[in-house]
Scaffold this motif. Structure first.
Motif, PDB file in Angstrom:
ATOM      1  N   LYS A  63      40.940 -21.546  12.980  1.00  0.00           N
ATOM      2  CA  LYS A  63      41.808 -20.358  13.024  1.00  0.00           C
ATOM      3  C   LYS A  63      42.444 -20.221  14.409  1.00  0.00           C
ATOM      4  O   LYS A  63      43.610 -19.850  14.544  1.00  0.00           O
ATOM      5  N   GLY A  64      41.684 -20.550  15.447  1.00  0.00           N
ATOM      6  CA  GLY A  64      42.219 -20.515  16.814  1.00  0.00           C
ATOM      7  C   GLY A  64      43.377 -21.492  16.995  1.00  0.00           C
ATOM      8  O   GLY A  64      44.415 -21.150  17.577  1.00  0.00           O
ATOM      9  N   ASP A  95      36.669 -14.699   5.589  1.00  0.00           N
ATOM     10  CA  ASP A  95      36.302 -13.826   6.719  1.00  0.00           C
ATOM     11  C   ASP A  95      36.849 -14.360   8.040  1.00  0.00           C
ATOM     12  O   ASP A  95      37.112 -13.595   8.965  1.00  0.00           O
ATOM     13  N   CYS A  96      37.013 -15.700   8.111  1.00  0.00           N
ATOM     14  CA  CYS A  96      37.527 -16.332   9.337  1.00  0.00           C
ATOM     15  C   CYS A  96      39.054 -16.457   9.351  1.00  0.00           C
ATOM     16  O   CYS A  96      39.608 -17.034  10.285  1.00  0.00           O
ATOM     17  N   GLY A  97      39.715 -15.971   8.306  1.00  0.00           N
ATOM     18  CA  GLY A  97      41.173 -15.959   8.328  1.00  0.00           C
ATOM     19  C   GLY A  97      41.890 -16.914   7.390  1.00  0.00           C
ATOM     20  O   GLY A  97      43.108 -17.083   7.481  1.00  0.00           O
ATOM     21  N   ALA A 147      36.301 -20.745  12.568  1.00  0.00           N
ATOM     22  CA  ALA A 147      36.866 -19.915  13.642  1.00  0.00           C
ATOM     23  C   ALA A 147      37.660 -20.784  14.621  1.00  0.00           C
ATOM     24  O   ALA A 147      38.725 -20.388  15.123  1.00  0.00           O
ATOM     25  N   TYR A 148      37.151 -21.994  14.858  1.00  0.00           N
ATOM     26  CA  TYR A 148      37.847 -22.937  15.735  1.00  0.00           C
ATOM     27  C   TYR A 148      39.210 -23.308  15.138  1.00  0.00           C
ATOM     28  O   TYR A 148      40.231 -23.317  15.828  1.00  0.00           O
ATOM     29  N   GLU A 158      30.885 -21.236  10.091  1.00  0.00           N
ATOM     30  CA  GLU A 158      31.699 -20.143  10.653  1.00  0.00           C
ATOM     31  C   GLU A 158      32.320 -20.557  11.988  1.00  0.00           C
ATOM     32  O   GLU A 158      33.491 -20.278  12.255  1.00  0.00           O
ATOM     33  N   LYS A 159      31.540 -21.264  12.804  1.00  0.00           N
ATOM     34  CA  LYS A 159      32.031 -21.736  14.109  1.00  0.00           C
ATOM     35  C   LYS A 159      33.224 -22.685  13.917  1.00  0.00           C
ATOM     36  O   LYS A 159      34.235 -22.587  14.623  1.00  0.00           O
TER      37      LYS A 159
END
Length: 221
Positions: A171-172, A204-206, A168-169, A164-165
């Motif tokens: 996605k950023g 869920d993270c995009g 999410a990175y 997930e980390k």
């Protein structure tokens, strides 16, 4: 469950904005045709020769995605038909895809592969290299490719927190990339992340595109 049942079960669970790439590497054409007859039109392969052989045997309304690491000397074989190249990790490779696409009077869509995993074996660009690439004059002059987004692969681990980390990175990075002015060859809309084991976390993270093989076709031997 059959390939058709697996496929329909996954498709029904996906949000409308998520595209499913059926990863068909090493699978026979008969398996792909079962998925095709169940409505699947996007297939992902990781070897250009295998993808070319399947392209020649199968219906022509299929979108073929190259999801593996690409060697520049093999680009010419897929240039006539490939729809999307997921793993572009250098300006050199992008130049070769542009050159071969031009020969066929085509514009080939590409995703830039980012390095997000902790493993050293994964290919990909770092964010500074990504920025350098899209800001370069060489990139701006390419007319036969369009960068439509990013792709990344998480670390192969049981730790959902770690996966997930990393997603999410990515996605950023994707969100920052979308602030960059669009151009004819730069239209970032696709974020390709998530495979059979982690695609739910990726969504869920995009993620807007997932690459699923064994959950559709069964495990590879």
């Amino acid at each position: 469950m059959s390939i058709k049942d697996n496929l329909l079960s996954i498709k029904q669970s996906l949000p409308a904005h998520v595209t499913l790439v059926a990863v068909s590497k090493t699978k026979p054409v008969s398996d792909l045709m079962e998925a095709y007859e169940a409505g699947q039109r996007i297939f992902g392969e990781n070897k250009i020769q295998e993808m070319t052989d399947k392209y020649e045997q199968m219906p022509k309304d299929i979108e073929w995605h190259m999801i593996g690491h690409v060697q520049t000397n093999k680009v010419k074989y897929m240039a006539p038909f490939v729809s999307l190249v997921h793993g572009v990790d250098s300006l050199k490779l992008l130049k070769e895809i542009n050159k071969q696409a031009k020969k066929h009077d085509r514009v080939i869509s590409c995703l830039l592969q980012m390095h997000i995993a902790e493993e050293d074996t994964k290919f990909g660009l770092y964010e500074a290299e990504l920025k350098e690439l899209i800001d370069s004059d060489e990139f701006k002059e390419m007319r036969n490719i369009v960068v439509t987004g990013l792709m990344g692969m998480a670390t192969f681990t049981d730790s959902e927190y770690q996966i997930e980390k990393e997603f999410a990175y990515l996605k950023g990075i994707f969100d920052r990339l979308k602030e960059h002015p669009e151009a004819d060859n730069f239209k970032p809309q696709t974020l390709s992340m998530g495979m059979s084991g982690d695609y739910k976390i990726a969504i869920d993270c995009g993620s807007t595109m997932i690459r699923v093989g064994s959950s559709i076709f069964g495990s590879r031997h």
